[in-house]
Design a protein around this motif. Structure first.
Motif, short mmCIF file in Angstrom:
data_model
loop_
_atom_site.label_atom_id
_atom_site.label_comp_id
_atom_site.label_asym_id
_atom_site.label_seq_id
_atom_site.Cartn_x
_atom_site.Cartn_y
_atom_site.Cartn_z
N THR A 1 5.14 7.67 19.54
CA THR A 1 6.40 7.87 18.84
C THR A 1 7.25 8.91 19.55
OG1 THR A 1 5.40 7.27 16.72
CG2 THR A 1 7.46 8.52 16.63
N TRP A 2 6.64 10.00 19.98
CA TRP A 2 7.35 11.04 20.71
C TRP A 2 7.96 10.47 22.00
CZ3 TRP A 2 9.26 15.73 20.02
CH2 TRP A 2 9.59 16.49 21.14
N LEU B 1 10.96 8.24 21.14
CA LEU B 1 12.11 9.01 20.66
C LEU B 1 12.74 9.88 21.74
CD1 LEU B 1 10.84 10.13 17.13
CD2 LEU B 1 12.50 8.34 17.66
N THR B 2 11.94 10.42 22.64
CA THR B 2 12.47 11.37 23.63
C THR B 2 12.58 10.81 25.04
OG1 THR B 2 10.27 12.27 24.14
CG2 THR B 2 11.52 13.32 22.34
N ASP C 1 15.64 4.02 29.28
CA ASP C 1 15.12 3.54 28.01
C ASP C 1 13.68 3.06 28.19
OD1 ASP C 1 16.16 2.49 25.17
OD2 ASP C 1 14.72 1.07 26.02
N PHE D 1 9.24 -1.64 18.88
CA PHE D 1 10.29 -0.65 18.66
C PHE D 1 11.55 -1.14 19.39
CE2 PHE D 1 7.87 0.70 22.35
CZ PHE D 1 8.84 0.99 23.30
N SER E 1 16.73 2.29 22.59
CA SER E 1 17.26 3.52 21.99
C SER E 1 18.61 3.30 21.32
CB SER E 1 17.37 4.62 23.05
OG SER E 1 18.38 4.30 23.98
N TRP E 2 18.92 4.18 20.39
CA TRP E 2 20.17 4.07 19.62
C TRP E 2 21.38 4.01 20.53
CZ3 TRP E 2 24.34 7.35 19.43
CH2 TRP E 2 25.28 7.08 18.44
#
Length: 128
Positions: A40-41, A44-45, A53, A116, A119-120
């Motif tokens: 998850t980290w 997200l990062t 990405d 997932f 990224s946004w």
């Protein structure tokens, strides 16, 4: 001058760790089992640390293995030339991001096991 060199070295090592261990072995090939929190980290990062990405990188890398040194290889020096590889990678990275954002099967099927989204900032097309 020493703090600048140490900062550069630390950033380089963190970036290298993300790409070689987390993206390559963890996400693209599954050769390293990432703890759920680390996974998850990374998701997200990853875009902020590497500028790339995680899902798009894994997609391009898998396509590279699938189509190695053919016309469909996203970064083959055989077809893009030695100096054309960098330009070709950038163009194919953009193509991959757009394909994943539009949910095109040509790209989504390659990373169907990665549950997932991109990224946004890439979903909103503000990566520039």
């Amino acid at each position: 001058m020493l703090p600048i060199i140490l900062t550069f070295l630390a950033a380089y090592l963190v970036n290298s760790f993300y790409i070689t261990v987390l993206y390559h072995r963890g996400l693209a090939h599954g050769a390293v089992s990432l703890h759920p929190r680390l996974r998850t980290w990374t998701i997200l990062t990853g875009s902020w640390v590497t500028g790339i990405d995680p899902k798009a990188w894994a997609c391009m890398h898998r396509m590279h293995h699938r189509y190695s040194d053919t016309q469909q290889d996203p970064h083959s020096p055989w077809h893009l030339g030695f100096f054309g590889v960098i330009k070709g990678q950038l163009e194919n990275y953009k193509k991959t991001l757009i394909g994943l954002a539009k949910k095109e099967p040509e790209f989504t099927q390659v990373v169907s096991d990665l549950n997932f989204p991109i990224s946004w900032s890439n979903r909103k097309r503000i990566w520039w």
